[in-house]
Design a protein around this motif. Structure first.
Motif, short mmCIF file in Angstrom:
data_model
loop_
_atom_site.label_atom_id
_atom_site.label_comp_id
_atom_site.label_asym_id
_atom_site.label_seq_id
_atom_site.Cartn_x
_atom_site.Cartn_y
_atom_site.Cartn_z
N UNK A 330 0.86 -1.18 0.00
CA UNK A 330 0.00 0.00 0.00
C UNK A 330 0.91 1.24 0.00
N UNK A 331 0.87 2.00 -1.06
CA UNK A 331 1.80 3.14 -1.15
C UNK A 331 1.28 4.37 -0.43
N UNK A 332 0.00 4.37 -0.01
CA UNK A 332 -0.53 5.44 0.83
C UNK A 332 -1.78 4.91 1.51
N UNK A 333 -2.41 5.74 2.31
CA UNK A 333 -3.60 5.32 3.05
C UNK A 333 -4.90 5.75 2.39
N UNK A 334 -4.82 6.20 1.16
CA UNK A 334 -6.03 6.51 0.44
C UNK A 334 -6.74 7.75 0.97
N UNK A 335 -8.01 7.94 0.57
CA UNK A 335 -8.74 9.17 0.92
C UNK A 335 -9.38 9.11 2.31
N UNK A 336 -8.60 8.76 3.31
CA UNK A 336 -9.09 8.74 4.68
C UNK A 336 -8.22 9.66 5.53
N UNK A 337 -8.76 10.26 6.57
CA UNK A 337 -8.00 11.25 7.35
C UNK A 337 -7.15 10.63 8.44
N UNK A 338 -6.42 9.57 8.08
CA UNK A 338 -5.60 8.87 9.07
C UNK A 338 -4.16 8.81 8.55
N UNK A 339 -3.24 9.43 9.26
CA UNK A 339 -1.84 9.44 8.80
C UNK A 339 -1.21 8.06 8.90
N UNK A 340 -0.11 7.89 8.19
CA UNK A 340 0.63 6.62 8.21
C UNK A 340 1.52 6.57 9.46
N UNK A 341 0.83 6.46 10.59
CA UNK A 341 1.49 6.40 11.90
C UNK A 341 0.80 5.33 12.73
N UNK A 342 1.44 4.87 13.80
CA UNK A 342 0.76 3.89 14.67
C UNK A 342 -0.58 4.41 15.19
N UNK A 343 -0.65 5.67 15.60
CA UNK A 343 -1.92 6.17 16.11
C UNK A 343 -2.93 6.34 14.98
N UNK A 344 -2.47 6.71 13.79
CA UNK A 344 -3.37 6.80 12.65
C UNK A 344 -4.00 5.46 12.33
N UNK A 345 -3.22 4.40 12.37
CA UNK A 345 -3.75 3.06 12.16
C UNK A 345 -4.78 2.71 13.22
N UNK A 346 -4.47 3.01 14.48
CA UNK A 346 -5.39 2.71 15.58
C UNK A 346 -6.70 3.47 15.42
N UNK A 347 -6.62 4.75 15.07
CA UNK A 347 -7.83 5.55 14.91
C UNK A 347 -8.67 5.05 13.74
N UNK A 348 -8.00 4.64 12.66
CA UNK A 348 -8.73 4.10 11.51
C UNK A 348 -9.53 2.86 11.91
N UNK A 349 -8.89 1.90 12.58
CA UNK A 349 -9.59 0.68 12.93
C UNK A 349 -10.71 0.95 13.93
N UNK A 350 -10.47 1.81 14.90
CA UNK A 350 -11.52 2.15 15.87
C UNK A 350 -12.74 2.72 15.17
N UNK A 351 -12.52 3.67 14.27
CA UNK A 351 -13.64 4.28 13.55
C UNK A 351 -14.29 3.30 12.59
N UNK A 352 -13.48 2.47 11.93
CA UNK A 352 -14.03 1.51 10.98
C UNK A 352 -14.94 0.51 11.69
N UNK A 353 -14.46 -0.11 12.76
CA UNK A 353 -15.28 -1.08 13.48
C UNK A 353 -16.58 -0.44 13.95
N UNK A 354 -16.49 0.76 14.51
CA UNK A 354 -17.70 1.42 15.02
C UNK A 354 -18.70 1.68 13.91
N UNK A 355 -18.24 2.20 12.78
CA UNK A 355 -19.17 2.55 11.71
C UNK A 355 -19.71 1.32 11.00
N UNK A 356 -18.91 0.26 10.88
CA UNK A 356 -19.43 -0.97 10.29
C UNK A 356 -20.54 -1.54 11.15
#
Length: 412
Positions: A330-356
């Motif tokens: 994956x050369x970038x994280x696409x059109x989501x507001x989560x940086x390529x950082x450990x906390x960005x990954x954590x925030x992405x999964x937290x928001x993804x699980x909640x919204x799913x």
């Protein structure tokens, strides 16, 4: 399994008992003894969630990584069994992929022309992992590739052991492949049942929008669809014969592409193809969809076809480059507001699980992360001689220490 590997596993198992005793006594620290992948476990993980949503990960690579020297640690640097740690954090579903052959004695025809190491990602390896995840309280999602190695929308090579059918007239070849699918699927399901690890879900193929068992089961022609229907019906019936409660998944890529899903599943329905769950791969990088957009798609998909949805693959970078200092899969994280950082990954999964989980009618029943465990280890890549291109998307850092993203599973 080679004699050397059996001896290694026995030695590791004995060492693990020592470690377990030390852990119970509060003596184990960061430099504790090895935790082998086939040991027993002192503490089962958290039971499968009863809220109708499974938060999972693909653990197929784990044995190879561990046997190659990969080690895992919790956030405080203490040596851990990664399955136990992930289960304790709330991961309750493990995806396990299986191929029909591994090793250099099974040459491939087509792409890729390399191979996996002997004894990994085959049936015995999968059964070993299935015991391990079950011991830790997880359910299993089994993916049958029906190929020697990787398959997806463009690559669906007939297994080498089945390839003699290509010498037959087409009608005889299709009939033979139909029986291969039925027998192979039944055999694996029986083996899983016999060891007490019946999978909750079985995917017939991987990202199989193009079909399976090329060139016979393609979705590029009416005859191909008819053949595909025979293959998938054989697989479905074999699964249900052994375990009627196991849910059968048809898995496509490109979540958010309604035209593709409408075409595939309406055509599948027209050919009477049986299935229980729609599987979809969702990577912001590949799909170029943010979370609200893909959730709206899942709602529409559920309304259209009346099936629950399993997100079969999700991945995002926690670092811009791999441990080798190069761009990964994956050369970038696409059109989501989560940086390529450990906390960005954590925030992405937290928001993804909640919204799913908030999609209407509980339409989405789970999400499986790719790849949580493929940390750097000598010789480990996507195939023999190739690099590890996902070490910057794992749930453990380059040294094997748990990343903040594991915390997302606690609320999933």
């Amino acid at each position: 399994m080679s004699y050397a590997r059996q001896r290694s596993r026995l030695r590791a198992r004995l060492t693990a008992f020592v470690l377990a005793a030390a852990c119970l006594a509060g003596l184990a620290g960061p430099a504790g003894a090895a935790t082998p992948h086939d040991q027993g476990h002192d503490r089962p993980g958290r039971p499968v969630a009863d809220d109708g949503f499974a938060a999972g990960g693909d653990l197929t690579m784990l044995n190879w990584v561990e046997d190659s020297g990969g080690r895992y640690y919790d956030e405080n640097g203490r040596r851990v069994d990664p399955v136990q740690l992930m289960a304790a954090n709330g991961m309750d579903l493990a995806r396990l992929r299986v191929y029909t052959a591994t090793g250099p004695d099974h040459p491939r025809i087509g792409y890729p022309d390399s191979y996996l190491p002997e004894g990994y990602q085959d049936k015995a390896d999968m059964l070993d992992l299935a015991r391990r995840v079950t011991d830790n309280g997880m359910e299993t999602q089994l993916t049958l590739h029906y190929s020697d190695y990787w398959s997806n929308g463009a690559i669906q090579d007939i297994p080498s052991e089945w390839r003699d059918v290509t010498d037959l007239p087409d009608d005889q070849a299709v009939a033979a492949l139909e029986e291969h699918v039925r027998d192979y699927t039944r055999e694996i399901m029986l083996d899983m049942r016999d060891q007490g690890t019946v999978p909750a879900y079985v995917s017939l193929g991987n990202e199989m929008q193009g079909g399976i068992l090329f060139p016979y089961g393609t979705t590029t022609s009416e005859q191909g669809w008819e053949n595909l229907a025979r293959f998938l019906r054989a697989g479905y019936e074999a699964v249900k014969e052994v375990s009627p409660s196991t849910q059968v998944i048809l898995h496509l890529d490109d979540a958010g592409n309604m035209d593709k899903y409408e075409w595939f599943f309406s055509t599948a329905d027209a050919h009477g193809i049986p299935y229980d769950v729609i599987g979809a791969s969702y990577y912001p990088f590949w799909t170029r969809k943010d979370i609200p957009t893909v959730c709206a798609f899942f709602e529409q998909l559920h309304e259209r076809f009346g099936r629950k949805i399993m997100v079969m693959e999700t991945g995002i970078n926690w670092n811009q480059v791999t441990h080798d200092g190069v761009e990964g899969q994956l050369t970038d994280n696409g059109p989501v507001p989560y940086p390529e950082t450990p906390q960005g990954q954590a925030d992405f999964l937290t928001d993804l699980f909640r919204q799913l989980k908030e999609v209407d009618d509980g339409a989405v029943i789970g999400d499986i992360y790719w790849d949580p465990v493929m940390i750097p280890a000598p010789g480990v890549g996507w195939e023999v001689g190739q690099p590890n291109v996902v070490s910057n998307t794992t749930l453990f850092d380059f040294r094997g220490r748990a990343l903040p993203a594991l915390s997302a599973y606690r609320t999933a």
